[in-house]
Design a protein around this motif. Structure first.
Motif, PDB file in Angstrom:
ATOM      1  N   SER A   1      79.455 -64.694  23.202  1.00 23.88           N
ATOM      2  CA  SER A   1      79.358 -63.839  24.386  1.00 23.88           C
ATOM      3  C   SER A   1      78.747 -62.508  23.983  1.00 23.88           C
ATOM      4  O   SER A   1      78.809 -62.102  22.816  1.00 23.88           O
ATOM      5  CB  SER A   1      80.733 -63.610  25.030  1.00 23.88           C
ATOM      6  OG  SER A   1      81.475 -62.652  24.309  1.00 23.88           O
ATOM      7  N   ASP A   2      78.184 -61.822  24.949  1.00 22.70           N
ATOM      8  CA  ASP A   2      77.623 -60.488  24.688  1.00 22.70           C
ATOM      9  C   ASP A   2      78.705 -59.495  24.293  1.00 22.70           C
ATOM     10  O   ASP A   2      78.487 -58.631  23.443  1.00 22.70           O
ATOM     11  CB  ASP A   2      76.903 -59.970  25.939  1.00 22.70           C
ATOM     12  CG  ASP A   2      75.588 -60.665  26.198  1.00 22.70           C
ATOM     13  OD1 ASP A   2      75.062 -61.314  25.278  1.00 22.70           O
ATOM     14  OD2 ASP A   2      75.076 -60.551  27.332  1.00 22.70           O
TER      15      ASP A   2
ATOM     16  N   ALA B   1      79.406 -59.869  20.736  1.00 19.84           N
ATOM     17  CA  ALA B   1      78.265 -59.397  19.946  1.00 19.84           C
ATOM     18  C   ALA B   1      78.221 -57.874  19.901  1.00 19.84           C
ATOM     19  O   ALA B   1      77.937 -57.279  18.856  1.00 19.84           O
ATOM     20  CB  ALA B   1      76.966 -59.943  20.538  1.00 19.84           C
TER      21      ALA B   1
ATOM     22  N   GLY C   1      73.959 -62.452  21.223  1.00 20.49           N
ATOM     23  CA  GLY C   1      75.036 -62.667  22.180  1.00 20.49           C
ATOM     24  C   GLY C   1      74.721 -63.812  23.116  1.00 20.49           C
ATOM     25  O   GLY C   1      73.862 -64.658  22.838  1.00 20.49           O
TER      26      GLY C   1
ATOM     27  N   ALA D   1      74.013 -55.319  27.344  1.00 21.24           N
ATOM     28  CA  ALA D   1      73.195 -55.974  26.327  1.00 21.24           C
ATOM     29  C   ALA D   1      71.828 -55.315  26.213  1.00 21.24           C
ATOM     30  O   ALA D   1      71.321 -55.076  25.107  1.00 21.24           O
ATOM     31  CB  ALA D   1      73.043 -57.460  26.647  1.00 21.24           C
TER      32      ALA D   1
ATOM     33  N   THR E   1      69.838 -62.107  23.294  1.00 14.99           N
ATOM     34  CA  THR E   1      70.865 -62.901  23.954  1.00 14.99           C
ATOM     35  C   THR E   1      70.248 -64.025  24.771  1.00 14.99           C
ATOM     36  O   THR E   1      69.024 -64.157  24.852  1.00 14.99           O
ATOM     37  CB  THR E   1      71.730 -61.987  24.856  1.00 14.99           C
ATOM     38  OG1 THR E   1      72.841 -62.719  25.361  1.00 14.99           O
ATOM     39  CG2 THR E   1      70.918 -61.421  26.015  1.00 14.99           C
TER      40      THR E   1
END
Length: 351
Positions: A269-270, A273, A291, A298, A305
């Motif tokens: 997941s972001d 990250a 991510g 992000a 991502t």
């Protein structure tokens, strides 16, 4: 204490039948405005609050409420950036159809979770991120209620779902990282194994992750690394005990200080990250981080991502639930994803 006034009390006061009073509340087109005014005035004088909404729902056969099942605490629905966007899509579709929403978190204790599903007063469920969905779906089926899941399943049959190809999407970002030369890679997921502590864990293979979303993403990461000669046993698997930056920081604590630390971290997941980037600080240029989801932060952080359409997923899930298509195949919806490359990934720095 005097007894509460009833529908019959209002009917007797006005000199009409019980069904006429009921129609004043539920079918106003059946009565003249003058008669409705007399009924409401009598109800006011008697302090009658109106028909019981629960009983009225039982008579009608529907509640007018859509349930959204969450795997986490209720606060997750308001704090997780992807969940917030997903719920915005759910709400937009529900508003158009005049139905309300009931958020139903699934407690960690199994008996309480089962009770939550069994007792929710809803017309159907949107199942969002439920771990090992089979028992949840079995309860919903026994209740005779419709449902839509957000985890596509090859054995779905007539069950409806809307989601993404988690495995293919994860592979796209892992292919990118592998193409930059990274071979010492860590994979970071939320609750990869139930009750596991934060940090490295032993996982026989990606298929052993119980959560379908995590399982799909870990499998996609592993596919890309296997293609460049990196086997599963050569990959560091990290467990975060929640989807938060703090949980990510706890999961990677000490990982970059030993011999041969990872040169890349692929997070599920972001939010995780971003927590890794927080931990790296000034060393972020030494490690590539990716991510998944493409939440608003992000882009601000320059995070590479996978973008998926959160609001569209919520909207379509609700539409499939409230307006089911006649063709079962039309109830199986895979949404597109996109690899978004930013500055958090870079070629391996060879010493």
């Amino acid at each position: 204490m005097s007894p509460k006034p009833t529908l019959q009390d209002v009917a007797s006061a006005v000199g009409v039948s019980r069904s006429t009073v009921s129609n004043a509340y539920s079918r106003p087109d059946q009565l003249s405005s003058a008669l409705r005014a007399r009924i409401f005035e009598a109800a006011r004088q008697l302090d009658y609050p109106g028909p019981d909404p629960t009983a009225r729902s039982l008579r009608r056969g529907f509640v007018g409420t859509t349930g959204v099942l969450f795997t986490s605490k209720l606060s997750y629905a308001f704090t997780d950036p992807f969940a917030v966007r997903f719920l915005a899509g759910v709400a937009s579709a529900a508003e158009k159809r005049g139905t309300s929403l009931l958020l139903v978190p699934l407690p960690a204790e199994t008996a309480q979770a089962r009770s939550a599903v069994e007792n929710a007063s809803v017309d159907g469920f949107c199942v969002y991120c439920a771990p090992e969905e089979s028992w949840v779906l079995d309860i919903i089926r026994r209740r005779g209620l419709p449902f839509v899941t957000t985890a596509p399943r090859p054995d779905a049959g007539d069950d409806r779902y809307v989601g993404i190809d988690e495995r293919a999407a994860a592979r796209s970002v892992a292919d990118h990282v592998a193409g930059l030369g990274h071979r010492r890679v860590a994979l970071l997921g939320e609750s990869t194994l139930p009750d596991a502590p934060p940090g490295p864990l032993r996982l026989a293979g990606p298929g052993d992750a119980p959560h379908p979303t995590t399982r799909g993403r870990l499998t996609g990461f592993a596919d890309a690394l296997a293609a460049v000669g990196v086997g599963w046993t050569d990959i560091t698997v990290l467990n975060a005990t929640g989807n938060s930056r703090a949980a990510a920081a706890a999961a990677v604590a000490g990982v970059f200080t030993g011999d041969d630390p990872p040169t890349a971290v692929l997070a599920c997941s972001d939010v995780l990250a971003l927590g890794v980037l927080d931990t790296l600080g000034g060393r972020a240029a030494e490690v590539s981080v990716t991510g998944f989801d493409d939440v608003a932060d992000a882009a601000v952080a320059g995070l590479t991502t996978v973008r998926q359409p959160a609001e569209e997923k919520g909207r379509i899930a609700t539409e499939l639930l409230l307006d089911p298509p006649a063709d079962a195949a039309a109830g199986h919806v895979l949404l597109p994803t996109e690899l978004v490359v930013r500055t958090s990934t870079r070629p391996l720095q060879r010493s």
